[in-house]
Design an enzyme around this catalytic site. Structure first.
Site, PDB file in Angstrom:
ATOM      1  CB  SER A 195      90.292 -22.134  60.801  1.00 27.66           C
ATOM      2  OG  SER A 195      90.090 -23.527  61.009  1.00 27.66           O
ATOM      3  CG  ASN A 218      90.579 -29.475  71.584  1.00 24.63           C
ATOM      4  OD1 ASN A 218      90.145 -28.872  70.595  1.00 24.63           O
ATOM      5  ND2 ASN A 218      89.899 -29.597  72.707  1.00 24.63           N
ATOM      6  CB  THR A 243     127.622   7.472  70.479  1.00 24.64           C
ATOM      7  OG1 THR A 243     128.318   8.708  70.604  1.00 24.64           O
ATOM      8  CG2 THR A 243     128.596   6.308  70.683  1.00 24.64           C
ATOM      9  CG  HIS A 244     124.365  10.450  71.217  1.00 25.10           C
ATOM     10  ND1 HIS A 244     123.395  10.403  72.187  1.00 25.10           N
ATOM     11  CD2 HIS A 244     125.537  10.137  71.833  1.00 25.10           C
ATOM     12  CE1 HIS A 244     123.969  10.098  73.360  1.00 25.10           C
ATOM     13  NE2 HIS A 244     125.261   9.916  73.164  1.00 25.10           N
ATOM     14  CB  SER A 283     111.868   7.922  40.901  1.00 28.36           C
ATOM     15  OG  SER A 283     110.849   8.852  40.617  1.00 28.36           O
ATOM     16  CE  LYS A 325     113.888   9.708  44.904  1.00 23.60           C
ATOM     17  NZ  LYS A 325     114.159  10.081  46.283  1.00 23.60           N
ATOM     18  CG  ASN A 330     113.900   5.691  45.578  1.00 25.27           C
ATOM     19  OD1 ASN A 330     114.607   6.617  45.968  1.00 25.27           O
ATOM     20  ND2 ASN A 330     112.843   5.866  44.809  1.00 25.27           N
ATOM     21  CD  GLU A 346     112.591   3.189  51.329  1.00 25.56           C
ATOM     22  OE1 GLU A 346     111.764   4.080  51.539  1.00 25.56           O
ATOM     23  OE2 GLU A 346     113.052   2.945  50.181  1.00 25.56           O
ATOM     24  CE  LYS A 369      94.823 -23.081  63.111  1.00 24.11           C
ATOM     25  NZ  LYS A 369      94.812 -23.046  64.578  1.00 24.11           N
TER      26      LYS A 369
HETATM   27  N1  ARG Z   1      90.297 -25.199  63.724  1.00 22.63           N
HETATM   28  C1  ARG Z   1      90.530 -25.372  65.127  1.00 22.63           C
HETATM   29  C2  ARG Z   1      91.713 -24.499  65.563  1.00 22.63           C
HETATM   30  O1  ARG Z   1      92.405 -24.051  64.729  1.00 22.63           O
HETATM   31  C3  ARG Z   1      90.831 -26.792  65.434  1.00 22.63           C
HETATM   32  C4  ARG Z   1      90.523 -27.190  66.843  1.00 22.63           C
HETATM   33  C5  ARG Z   1      89.065 -27.190  67.074  1.00 22.63           C
HETATM   34  N2  ARG Z   1      88.752 -27.710  68.337  1.00 22.63           N
HETATM   35  C6  ARG Z   1      87.544 -27.525  68.908  1.00 22.63           C
HETATM   36  N3  ARG Z   1      87.367 -28.008  70.100  1.00 22.63           N
HETATM   37  N4  ARG Z   1      86.595 -26.891  68.302  1.00 22.63           N
HETATM   38  O2  ARG Z   1      91.949 -24.249  66.743  1.00 22.63           O
END
Ligand code: ARG
Length: 461
Positions: free
Chosen positions: A24, A111, A156-157, A278, A284, A286, A291, A326
């Site tokens: 990650s 964790n 409305t509408h 444009s 134009k 825009n 958007e 994430k």
């Molecule tokens: N890179 C992991 C995450 O984003 C960190 C936690 C990893 N924990 C594990 N028990 N492998 O969740």
């Protein structure tokens, strides 16, 4: 070779594909500042509790500051083999300070570490959303104050309904964005509990002071249940839900700006700064920013749906699925902040086209309800009968290609003899909007009072 962190149990390293799906670091490097702050607080607490020595703490602290400065300077070498930001930082710390680095992870797991880092990041984004929304609300208040008297059609509408004012329309969005703002503030208050110390899932036997780390990192208190702490991501879901509702409001407004800036409506002129030309059609202008604000919401709502879907099948506690929390949140937050800033800029710059707005407000029999109300008030008709009378007058006007005020008194009296010349006073858009004095109605005095009340509320914060 086997992994430096858990190599004891493993004979060989991971397959290249395993590394690719597992790592990650490509995205969670964005949590570097939070990771270092969390580790510094953890080390300080470990030392205060006598779990590590003060010398170790000092080395760890200095080392972590060096790591962060390397990351900030762009000289840090991130390694995919080290999976994520947590192990990249710890590994570099070991290179810098040696064995003391190994004591940092006492009574901690990735964790609770990742739950902490991500929570602090989301907390910052909730604050940024509040700031962005405040700026947008202030821009809207400016438009509302300047256009408190300016009539425009209310729809409305998307069919002409009754005249309202530009200010009233702007203030409607102020209410929406103010609720969005309070949703982020509420979410922030709920998420502001510190995960550190939950460890892998069960807590730890080390004599931690979780209140100390919570306080050091700006949390109100530590989280109460270690399983919940590492297993849940509802703080992120709540942020994304608030972002997605905000996005819905932004998108509706963007849609109106697209319609209003068209040659068919000409209700608003967007500034050069927020329009594009444009490459082929010289005429134009825009509304690309509007958007794209409208479109960014796809990402934001997508992130909410995406993370809910990741989470909904997970048995407690942590599963690696949760690493997928994430990227979506990063992308949604980036999209939200950009959309808020673009909308704020468009709103600050945009020029309501007063003549066109007023003309549109007067067309389409927009004061038909005023006429019916007049018949109820002045001629004593039941509203249903008055509705019928006005229906007949609208039909007459429409068949002869006129608007209601263009009918003569004689023509009106032919439909209902109780009508007098006084009726013409309520058929103008100015009279119509001025009469809507019920609390929350579009009368200019109401709009000014509401805008002033919001200014006061914002200033009092
Ligand atoms: N890179 C992991 C995450 O984003 C960190 C936690 C990893 N924990 C594990 N028990 N492998 O969740």
């Amino acid at each position: 070779g086997a992994n430096a962190m858990w190599g004891g149990r493993f004979a060989s390293g991971p397959d290249a594909i395993m590394e690719a799906i597992n790592a990650s670091i490509g995205f969670d490097k964005r949590l570097a500042a939070q990771d270092v702050a969390g580790s510094r607080a953890h080390a300080a607490m470990l030392a205060a509790q006598g779990i590590i020595t003060d010398e170790d703490r000092d080395q760890i602290d200095a080392g972590l500051l060096t790591v962060l400065s390397e990351i900030d300077a762009g000289t840090f070498r991130f390694s995919t083999a080290l999976e994520d930001i947590h192990m990249n930082v710890e590994n570099r710390l070991r290179e810098l300070i040696g064995p003391a680095a190994g004591r940092l992870h006492t009574a901690r797991s990735r964790n609770d570490q990742v739950a902490l880092d991500f929570r602090m990041w989301v907390r910052d984004q909730a604050d940024a959303a509040v700031t962005g929304l405040t700026a947008l609300i202030e821009a809207l208040l400016g438009q509302a104050e300047a256009g408190a008297d300016l009539p425009m059609p209310g729809f409305t509408h998307l069919q002409t309904a009754q005249p309202v004012t530009w200010g009233h329309h702007m203030m409607a969005y102020v209410e929406m964005f103010a609720r969005d703002r309070s949703r982020f503030a509420d979410a922030r208050a709920r998420m502001n509990e510190c995960p550190l110390g939950a460890a892998a899932l069960a807590g730890t036997g080390f004599p931690l002071d979780r209140h100390m780390t919570a306080k050091a990192l700006g949390f109100d208190r530590p989280t109460a249940n270690s399983l919940d702490t590492v297993a849940d991501r509802d703080f992120a879901l709540e942020f994304l839900a608030a972002a997605s509702i905000t996005g819905t409001h932004l998108s509706r407004f963007a849609e109106e700006l697209v319609i209003w800036s068209s040659a068919q409506f000409r209700f608003v002129r967007l500034s050069d700064r927020f329009s594009t030309g444009s490459s082929i059609m010289p005429q134009k202008r825009n509304p690309d920013a509007a958007e794209l604000v409208r479109a960014k919401v796809g990402r934001i709502t997508g992130a909410f749906v995406g993370l809910s879907t990741v989470m909904k099948g997970l048995a407690m506690a942590y599963s690696k699925d949760m690493q997928e929390d994430k990227e979506q949140a990063f992308d949604a937050a980036d999209s939200l902040m950009l959309a808020l800033a673009a909308m704020e800029g468009m709103v600050r710059d945009m020029l309501p086209q007063a003549q066109n707005l007023r003309a549109a407000a007067a067309s389409g029999f927009s004061t038909a309800t005023d006429l019916a109300d007049w018949l109820v008030r002045e001629a004593g008709l039941p509203f249903r009968d008055a509705h019928h009378v006005v229906g007949a007058l609208v039909k007459l006007a429409e068949d002869t290609h006129r608007d209601l005020p263009d009918l003569s008194l004689v023509e009106m009296q032919a439909v209902n003899p109780a009508i007098t010349a006084d009726v013409f006073n309520v058929l103008t858009v100015e009279a119509s909007v001025a009469s809507r004095t019920s609390y929350g109605g579009t009368a200019p005095a109401n709009v000014r009072a509401q805008a002033a009340a919001w200014r006061e509320r914002l200033a009092a914060e």
